[in-house]
Design a protein around this motif. Structure first.
Motif, PDB file in Angstrom:
ATOM      1  N   PRO A  77       0.798  -1.230   0.000  1.00 15.12           N
ATOM      2  CA  PRO A  77       0.000   0.000   0.000  1.00 15.12           C
ATOM      3  C   PRO A  77       0.828   1.275   0.000  1.00 15.12           C
ATOM      4  CG  PRO A  77      -0.080  -1.090   2.150  1.00 15.12           C
ATOM      5  CD  PRO A  77       0.592  -2.039   1.217  1.00 15.12           C
ATOM      6  N   ASN A  78       2.135   1.153   0.233  1.00 17.42           N
ATOM      7  CA  ASN A  78       3.007   2.335   0.198  1.00 17.42           C
ATOM      8  C   ASN A  78       3.400   2.717  -1.223  1.00 17.42           C
ATOM      9  OD1 ASN A  78       3.530   3.025   3.045  1.00 17.42           O
ATOM     10  ND2 ASN A  78       4.356   0.965   3.146  1.00 17.42           N
ATOM     11  N   LEU A  85      -4.726  -0.352  -7.134  1.00 22.62           N
ATOM     12  CA  LEU A  85      -5.636  -0.500  -5.990  1.00 22.62           C
ATOM     13  C   LEU A  85      -7.059  -0.786  -6.453  1.00 22.62           C
ATOM     14  CD1 LEU A  85      -4.273   2.436  -3.797  1.00 22.62           C
ATOM     15  CD2 LEU A  85      -4.052  -0.012  -3.303  1.00 22.62           C
ATOM     16  N   ALA A  95      -9.578   3.732  -2.668  1.00 22.99           N
ATOM     17  CA  ALA A  95      -8.253   3.791  -3.296  1.00 22.99           C
ATOM     18  C   ALA A  95      -7.711   5.210  -3.256  1.00 22.99           C
ATOM     19  CB  ALA A  95      -8.340   3.286  -4.740  1.00 22.99           C
ATOM     20  N   ARG A  97      -8.398   7.496  -1.034  1.00 17.87           N
ATOM     21  CA  ARG A  97      -8.008   7.831   0.341  1.00 17.87           C
ATOM     22  C   ARG A  97      -6.629   7.270   0.682  1.00 17.87           C
ATOM     23  NH1 ARG A  97     -13.803   6.278   3.016  1.00 17.87           N
ATOM     24  NH2 ARG A  97     -14.963   8.072   2.236  1.00 17.87           N
ATOM     25  N   ILE A  98      -6.324   6.078   0.168  1.00 20.21           N
ATOM     26  CA  ILE A  98      -4.996   5.483   0.411  1.00 20.21           C
ATOM     27  C   ILE A  98      -3.913   6.361  -0.201  1.00 20.21           C
ATOM     28  CG2 ILE A  98      -3.515   3.493  -0.119  1.00 20.21           C
ATOM     29  CD1 ILE A  98      -6.013   1.739   0.006  1.00 20.21           C
ATOM     30  N   TYR A 101      -3.590   9.649   1.740  1.00 25.86           N
ATOM     31  CA  TYR A 101      -2.932   9.420   3.028  1.00 25.86           C
ATOM     32  C   TYR A 101      -1.415   9.395   2.839  1.00 25.86           C
ATOM     33  CZ  TYR A 101      -1.492   7.032   7.302  1.00 25.86           C
ATOM     34  OH  TYR A 101      -0.867   6.693   8.470  1.00 25.86           O
ATOM     35  N   ARG A 102      -0.955   8.727   1.766  1.00 27.19           N
ATOM     36  CA  ARG A 102       0.484   8.675   1.481  1.00 27.19           C
ATOM     37  C   ARG A 102       1.007  10.049   1.110  1.00 27.19           C
ATOM     38  NH1 ARG A 102       0.048   3.809  -2.530  1.00 27.19           N
ATOM     39  NH2 ARG A 102       0.816   5.440  -3.900  1.00 27.19           N
ATOM     40  N   PHE A 108       2.574   3.055   5.706  1.00 28.02           N
ATOM     41  CA  PHE A 108       2.058   1.775   6.182  1.00 28.02           C
ATOM     42  C   PHE A 108       3.263   0.922   6.589  1.00 28.02           C
ATOM     43  CE2 PHE A 108      -0.898   3.453   3.048  1.00 28.02           C
ATOM     44  CZ  PHE A 108      -2.102   3.368   3.719  1.00 28.02           C
ATOM     45  N   LEU A 114      -3.346  -0.680   7.373  1.00 27.14           N
ATOM     46  CA  LEU A 114      -4.326  -0.422   6.316  1.00 27.14           C
ATOM     47  C   LEU A 114      -5.672  -0.013   6.913  1.00 27.14           C
ATOM     48  CD1 LEU A 114      -4.279  -0.546   3.215  1.00 27.14           C
ATOM     49  CD2 LEU A 114      -5.306  -2.806   3.350  1.00 27.14           C
ATOM     50  N   ILE A 117      -7.217   3.712   7.122  1.00 30.22           N
ATOM     51  CA  ILE A 117      -8.001   4.349   6.069  1.00 30.22           C
ATOM     52  C   ILE A 117      -9.487   4.214   6.371  1.00 30.22           C
ATOM     53  CG2 ILE A 117      -8.446   4.451   3.597  1.00 30.22           C
ATOM     54  CD1 ILE A 117      -5.572   5.188   4.491  1.00 30.22           C
ATOM     55  N   TYR A 125     -10.365  -6.023   5.138  1.00 30.22           N
ATOM     56  CA  TYR A 125      -8.979  -6.206   5.600  1.00 30.22           C
ATOM     57  C   TYR A 125      -8.589  -7.684   5.621  1.00 30.22           C
ATOM     58  CZ  TYR A 125      -5.116  -6.425   8.952  1.00 30.22           C
ATOM     59  OH  TYR A 125      -3.929  -6.700   9.578  1.00 30.22           O
TER      60      TYR A 125
END
Length: 293
Positions: A77-78, A85, A95, A97-98, A101-102, A108, A114, A117, A125
């Motif tokens: 996820p990084n 995604l 996707a 939001r991930i 966030y990065r 992560f 994970l 999020i 998950y």
């Protein structure tokens, strides 16, 4: 829907009437009549299509954070891009939001990260768990410099760097975190008490005024003890007023739980609450860790 069936019957009657009254039509049915009837049938078809379309709008299919057409492959996820995604099955909003966030500086470090999020349920998950290219537990391998005669400033600095347990920290400890002042620290403690404790650090973004960017800044400075047990709410004993104190239980759901209990008796296990109509998969994924019988 009843109107749709009536229109279908009328349409079928129009379609088969030429065969039932063929002899009559051969003598009296003209090209003008044919054109008129065809326009009527075409109009009926358009009416049916409009009603079906409106029905779909009023009753949209439920969405989940993971698509049923997902193609699960190993991913980090990084580094995974938006397209990857989405191909994995994450909804476009999740996707996005991930990625955001990065971009805000979040990282992560272990699989459970994970869950930071918002919108990723525990069910999602667990589906992707074996495909996340991250360790189950993050181990900090940072090496420390040999001890030196430290000044008062250095001592304060080391104290600030000490990880904070967000389930036991008081407001004074929380204020040492970057971006967390007096107001936010008080809100964190209050929300923690209402929840019964935090199950994952991503829940901090549910605190009013605490943005994902702030969480990204403090993520490596906070933790939750692996053996932490939250305060559980007994759904066989709690009344409506007690149930709605929990942030994840709305008034409608609280009333339904109490009414179901009165009508069918006590719940035998926490999962039985899913029989209550307002408790869908999304609600269950949020309250599962906070209820007992």
């Amino acid at each position: 829907m009843r109107g749709v069936f009536v229109l279908l019957i009328l349409l079928l009657a129009l379609l088969f009437s030429p065969f039932l009254y063929q002899s009559y039509l051969e003598q009296h049915y003209t090209a003008v009549d044919y054109e008129k009837d065809w326009r009527q049938m075409d109009s009926l078809v358009r009416v049916i299509d409009n009603q079906v379309t409106q029905s779909k709008k009023n009753n949209p299919a439920p969405t989940t954070s993971l698509s049923s057409h997902s193609k699960l492959v190993v991913f980090n996820p990084n580094t995974a891009n938006l397209e990857t995604l989405k191909n994995l099955g994450f909804a476009p909003t999740i996707a996005g939001r991930i990625i955001k966030y990065r971009e805000a500086g979040g990282k992560f470090l272990q699989k459970s990260d994970l869950l930071k999020i918002y919108g990723i349920s525990k069910a999602t998950y667990h589906k992707v768990f074996n495909f996340i290219d991250l360790p189950e537990t993050y181990i900090n391998h940072t090496t420390f410099q040999p001890k030196q005669k430290a000044s008062t400033t250095n001592k304060i600095s080391r104290e600030i760097q000490k990880p904070v347990n967000i389930n036991t920290a008081d407001t004074a400890e929380l204020k040492k975190l970057k971006g967390i002042g007096s107001v936010l620290s008080a809100r964190i403690v209050k929300y923690r008490n209402l929840l019964g404790g935090f199950l994952h650090t991503g829940q901090l973004t549910e605190v009013y005024g605490l943005k994902p960017e702030t969480l990204a800044l403090i993520q490596d400075k906070i933790f939750i003890s692996p053996d932490y047990q939250p305060q559980l709410l007994n759904i066989n004993e709690a009344d409506i007023s007690e149930l709605i104190r929990h942030p994840y239980i709305k008034l409608e759901t609280a009333k339904a739980i109490v009414n179901h209990r009165r009508k069918y008796g006590l719940f035998l296990k926490p999962e039985d609450v899913k029989e209550v109509k307002p408790v869908n998969e999304e609600v269950w994924s949020r309250i599962a860790g906070y209820i007992k019988v």
